[in-house]
Write a protein that holds these residues in place. Structure first.
Motif, mmCIF file in Angstrom:
data_model
loop_
_atom_site.group_PDB
_atom_site.id
_atom_site.type_symbol
_atom_site.label_atom_id
_atom_site.label_comp_id
_atom_site.label_asym_id
_atom_site.label_seq_id
_atom_site.Cartn_x
_atom_site.Cartn_y
_atom_site.Cartn_z
ATOM 1 N N ARG A 142 -23.969 45.198 -27.949
ATOM 2 C CA ARG A 142 -22.755 45.700 -28.629
ATOM 3 C C ARG A 142 -21.592 45.794 -27.661
ATOM 4 N NH1 ARG A 142 -25.510 50.188 -32.109
ATOM 5 N NH2 ARG A 142 -26.171 48.902 -33.866
ATOM 6 N N ALA A 143 -21.880 46.105 -26.420
ATOM 7 C CA ALA A 143 -20.814 46.244 -25.423
ATOM 8 C C ALA A 143 -20.231 44.883 -25.051
ATOM 9 C CB ALA A 143 -21.351 46.954 -24.187
ATOM 10 N N GLY A 144 -20.948 43.804 -25.400
ATOM 11 C CA GLY A 144 -20.372 42.475 -25.174
ATOM 12 C C GLY A 144 -21.159 41.559 -24.253
ATOM 13 N N ALA A 145 -22.326 42.008 -23.779
ATOM 14 C CA ALA A 145 -23.168 41.078 -23.000
ATOM 15 C C ALA A 145 -23.645 39.983 -23.936
ATOM 16 C CB ALA A 145 -24.353 41.814 -22.390
ATOM 17 N N ASP A 146 -23.619 38.711 -23.495
ATOM 18 C CA ASP A 146 -23.960 37.632 -24.430
ATOM 19 C C ASP A 146 -25.337 37.022 -24.201
ATOM 20 O OD1 ASP A 146 -23.379 35.229 -22.473
ATOM 21 O OD2 ASP A 146 -21.576 36.486 -22.418
ATOM 22 N N THR A 147 -25.848 37.123 -22.972
ATOM 23 C CA THR A 147 -27.117 36.473 -22.646
ATOM 24 C C THR A 147 -28.011 37.465 -21.910
ATOM 25 O OG1 THR A 147 -25.911 34.376 -22.365
ATOM 26 C CG2 THR A 147 -28.138 34.468 -21.449
ATOM 27 N N TYR A 148 -29.317 37.423 -22.178
ATOM 28 C CA TYR A 148 -30.259 38.253 -21.432
ATOM 29 C C TYR A 148 -31.361 37.338 -20.906
ATOM 30 C CZ TYR A 148 -32.516 42.615 -20.033
ATOM 31 O OH TYR A 148 -33.032 43.649 -19.288
ATOM 32 N N VAL A 149 -31.639 37.469 -19.615
ATOM 33 C CA VAL A 149 -32.654 36.628 -18.987
ATOM 34 C C VAL A 149 -33.868 37.482 -18.635
ATOM 35 C CG1 VAL A 149 -33.191 35.105 -17.049
ATOM 36 C CG2 VAL A 149 -30.868 35.125 -17.999
ATOM 37 N N LEU A 150 -35.006 37.112 -19.180
ATOM 38 C CA LEU A 150 -36.266 37.786 -18.846
ATOM 39 C C LEU A 150 -37.326 36.708 -18.652
ATOM 40 C CD1 LEU A 150 -37.859 40.527 -18.683
ATOM 41 C CD2 LEU A 150 -38.523 40.086 -21.053
ATOM 42 N N LYS A 151 -37.669 36.456 -17.409
ATOM 43 C CA LYS A 151 -38.642 35.389 -17.164
ATOM 44 C C LYS A 151 -40.033 35.843 -17.581
ATOM 45 C CE LYS A 151 -36.101 33.189 -13.470
ATOM 46 N NZ LYS A 151 -36.147 32.731 -12.083
ATOM 47 N N PHE A 152 -40.772 34.964 -18.264
ATOM 48 C CA PHE A 152 -42.156 35.351 -18.592
ATOM 49 C C PHE A 152 -43.115 34.948 -17.474
ATOM 50 C CE2 PHE A 152 -41.698 31.337 -21.149
ATOM 51 C CZ PHE A 152 -42.732 30.590 -20.571
ATOM 52 N N GLU A 153 -42.653 34.149 -16.518
ATOM 53 C CA GLU A 153 -43.365 33.772 -15.289
ATOM 54 C C GLU A 153 -44.595 32.896 -15.529
ATOM 55 O OE1 GLU A 153 -41.536 34.215 -12.914
ATOM 56 O OE2 GLU A 153 -40.549 36.163 -12.940
ATOM 57 N N THR A 154 -45.465 33.271 -16.463
ATOM 58 C CA THR A 154 -46.588 32.415 -16.855
ATOM 59 C C THR A 154 -47.025 32.832 -18.252
ATOM 60 O OG1 THR A 154 -48.902 31.809 -16.488
ATOM 61 C CG2 THR A 154 -48.212 33.949 -15.629
ATOM 62 N N SER A 155 -47.435 31.862 -19.076
ATOM 63 C CA SER A 155 -47.919 32.191 -20.416
ATOM 64 C C SER A 155 -49.437 32.348 -20.411
ATOM 65 C CB SER A 155 -47.507 31.104 -21.411
ATOM 66 O OG SER A 155 -48.076 29.863 -21.027
ATOM 67 N N ASP A 156 -50.045 32.200 -19.229
ATOM 68 C CA ASP A 156 -51.491 32.414 -19.108
ATOM 69 C C ASP A 156 -51.728 33.922 -19.066
ATOM 70 O OD1 ASP A 156 -53.969 33.069 -17.941
ATOM 71 O OD2 ASP A 156 -54.060 31.176 -16.848
ATOM 72 N N ARG A 157 -52.279 34.446 -20.155
ATOM 73 C CA ARG A 157 -52.388 35.899 -20.342
ATOM 74 C C ARG A 157 -53.161 36.562 -19.195
ATOM 75 N NH1 ARG A 157 -49.528 39.502 -23.403
ATOM 76 N NH2 ARG A 157 -50.037 41.097 -21.891
ATOM 77 N N GLU A 158 -54.263 35.914 -18.815
ATOM 78 C CA GLU A 158 -55.095 36.535 -17.787
ATOM 79 C C GLU A 158 -54.365 36.575 -16.441
ATOM 80 O OE1 GLU A 158 -59.070 34.725 -17.068
ATOM 81 O OE2 GLU A 158 -58.705 35.791 -15.162
ATOM 82 N N LEU A 159 -53.745 35.460 -16.098
ATOM 83 C CA LEU A 159 -52.986 35.411 -14.839
ATOM 84 C C LEU A 159 -51.806 36.384 -14.902
ATOM 85 C CD1 LEU A 159 -52.299 34.161 -12.071
ATOM 86 C CD2 LEU A 159 -51.131 32.297 -13.282
ATOM 87 N N TYR A 160 -51.128 36.399 -16.049
ATOM 88 C CA TYR A 160 -49.987 37.310 -16.213
ATOM 89 C C TYR A 160 -50.421 38.755 -15.957
ATOM 90 C CZ TYR A 160 -46.012 39.793 -18.050
ATOM 91 O OH TYR A 160 -44.940 40.644 -18.153
ATOM 92 N N ASP A 161 -51.503 39.156 -16.625
ATOM 93 C CA ASP A 161 -51.964 40.553 -16.497
ATOM 94 C C ASP A 161 -52.393 40.864 -15.067
ATOM 95 O OD1 ASP A 161 -51.403 41.044 -19.116
ATOM 96 O OD2 ASP A 161 -53.473 40.844 -19.828
ATOM 97 N N ARG A 162 -52.956 39.865 -14.402
ATOM 98 C CA ARG A 162 -53.439 40.098 -13.040
ATOM 99 C C ARG A 162 -52.276 40.388 -12.084
ATOM 100 N NH1 ARG A 162 -55.860 35.280 -10.409
ATOM 101 N NH2 ARG A 162 -56.412 34.725 -12.536
ATOM 102 N N ILE A 163 -51.143 39.735 -12.280
ATOM 103 C CA ILE A 163 -50.061 39.884 -11.300
ATOM 104 C C ILE A 163 -48.955 40.836 -11.765
ATOM 105 C CG2 ILE A 163 -50.519 37.625 -10.275
ATOM 106 C CD1 ILE A 163 -48.156 36.475 -11.757
ATOM 107 N N HIS A 164 -49.104 41.362 -13.004
ATOM 108 C CA HIS A 164 -48.116 42.325 -13.519
ATOM 109 C C HIS A 164 -48.821 43.601 -13.950
ATOM 110 C CE1 HIS A 164 -45.991 38.409 -14.265
ATOM 111 N NE2 HIS A 164 -45.001 39.093 -13.756
ATOM 112 N N PRO A 165 -49.107 44.509 -12.990
ATOM 113 C CA PRO A 165 -49.784 45.751 -13.389
ATOM 114 C C PRO A 165 -48.969 46.484 -14.453
ATOM 115 C CG PRO A 165 -49.690 45.564 -10.995
ATOM 116 C CD PRO A 165 -48.844 44.456 -11.556
ATOM 117 N N LYS A 166 -49.702 47.072 -15.408
ATOM 118 C CA LYS A 166 -49.008 47.758 -16.507
ATOM 119 C C LYS A 166 -48.374 49.042 -15.999
ATOM 120 C CE LYS A 166 -51.349 45.890 -20.467
ATOM 121 N NZ LYS A 166 -51.012 44.578 -19.914
ATOM 122 N N LEU A 167 -47.358 49.451 -16.715
ATOM 123 C CA LEU A 167 -46.633 50.660 -16.336
ATOM 124 C C LEU A 167 -46.725 51.618 -17.514
ATOM 125 C CD1 LEU A 167 -44.615 51.725 -14.154
ATOM 126 C CD2 LEU A 167 -42.813 50.873 -15.655
ATOM 127 N N ALA A 168 -47.202 52.853 -17.230
ATOM 128 C CA ALA A 168 -47.378 53.810 -18.327
ATOM 129 C C ALA A 168 -46.046 54.027 -19.048
ATOM 130 C CB ALA A 168 -47.904 55.127 -17.778
#
Ligand code: 5AD
Length: 358
Positions: A142-168
């Protein structure tokens, strides 16, 4: 083979190919696709690394919360506005406000800063601030930002979970957040690292097919670079039997070229990480193999060494003006032109853009 929608097995084939003739064909096809769908322009967006605080513990990243040796900083509103004014003066089409996932960047405060940039400075605003709650994203859009970048890094779920510890208590569903960003009305950017230990050719091929399924407007493809003091730099298991993707420049260029083939109109940066791998030519080579965006750094020079997700980021004593002149010259020497306006969804110059022209 490259004149129609490329299939998943074909993507994997191209990622694995080592034949010079085949590679030439791939890079030519990517360059021709870029030229036809996105034009001659190389866009320049000013990168402003607004904070190096991060609550996450990503196994590859030097900004991870457990890295207690790193002095942390957060730019104030005036510093960010000053960087945005420099971007406007240098005729950059947008500023990219990037940070670790830092909840010290408060929703209303950043919304206010984005509004000032849009109304007073009049450049586009891209955000790259990690996984944030829906109400934050809505406020910033709403403030006017037009693009948001969020890399998914890998679509391999197991690899993703291994290198991205969850945050409570925090969202860790990047795929869900990418759809949400689209619903909120952002142009959506994402991307991957190439050569993460454990990443296979098959999974990288799926990542690239996903760029198409997600209809990404911005695609970042960077080589994985071991960052000292991070778990993945300590040596991690590589995929066995020749399936491991190498984290080198050529493989990154192949992934980048394929990203162009699946998303002909996207903004694809010649990423800073490519310069870390090949300081002299890395980014310019990428511009001939599918890329059409560069991100000159506008972070205040004293803070730049502290924004260190990976080592070897180019750190030149250049001023923003000198950098701008050098880039214009290099872009012209390639027979390309500096893009004056942020392209719209279809990759054409947007009439609605408020970026200056000359
Ligand atoms: N190598 C390459 N890229 C990295 N990033 C973080 N750490 C590394 C690394 N070690 C990149 C990722 C991430 C962004 C913040 O920086 O792509 O999305």
């Amino acid at each position: 083979m490259l004149d129609r929608a490329i299939t998943l097995p074909e993507i994997e084939f191209w990622l694995r190919t080592t034949s010079d003739a085949m590679l030439w064909e791939l890079f030519e096809a990517a360059d021709a696709t870029r030229r036809a769908a996105a034009g001659h322009a190389v866009y320049l967006h000013g990168l402003v690394e607004i904070s190096n605080y991060c609550v996450r513990q990503c196994h590859y990243c030097g900004l991870r919360a457990p890295n207690l040796n790193l002095p942390r900083y957060r730019m104030d509103g005036e510093q960010i506005l000053a960087a945005a004014r420099t971007a406007r003066r240098l005729r950059y089409a947008s500023v990219v406000l990037q940070a670790g996932e830092d909840y010290g960047i408060e929703r209303d405060w950043l919304a206010h800063v984005v509004r000032l940039i849009r109304q007073r400075v009049r450049v586009g605003v891209t955000l790259s601030l990690g996984e944030r709650p829906e109400r934050d994203l809505v406020a910033w859009r709403r403030a006017g930002a037009d693009t948001y970048v969020l890399k998914f890094e890998t679509s391999d779920r197991e690899l993703y979970d291994r290198i991205h510890p969850k945050l409570a208590g925090a969202n860790t569903e990047r795929m869900a957040m990418l759809s949400l960003l689209r619903e909120i009305g952002f142009r959506v950017g994402s991307g991957v690292m190439v050569g993460i230990p454990g990443q296979t050719f098959a999974s990288l091929a799926r990542d690239i097919a996903l760029f198409r399924d997600l209809q990404l407007d911005f695609i970042g493809v960077s080589p994985f670079i071991p960052a000292p003091g991070t778990p993945l730099a300590a040596g991690a298991d590589e995929a066995p039997n020749g399936a491991q993707v190498p984290a080198d420049e050529l493989t990154t260029h192949k992934a980048l070229a394929l990203a162009r083939l699946v998303r002909p109109e996207a903004l694809i940066p010649a990423s800073t990480a490519l310069a870390a791998v090949n300081p002299r030519r890395g980014r310019f080579l990428a511009l001939t193999r599918g890329a059409n965006l560069m991100l000159p750094n506008l972070t205040p020079p004293d803070l730049r060494p502290l924004y260190a997700p990976y080592p070897g980021r180019p750190c030149t004593p250049e001023t923003p003006n000198e950098c701008r002149l050098r880039l214009s010259k290099q872009i012209r020497q390639m027979g390309r032109v500096v893009g004056r306006r942020a392209p719209d969804r279809r990759g054409h110059q947007s009439a609605a853009s408020t970026a200056p022209t000359d």
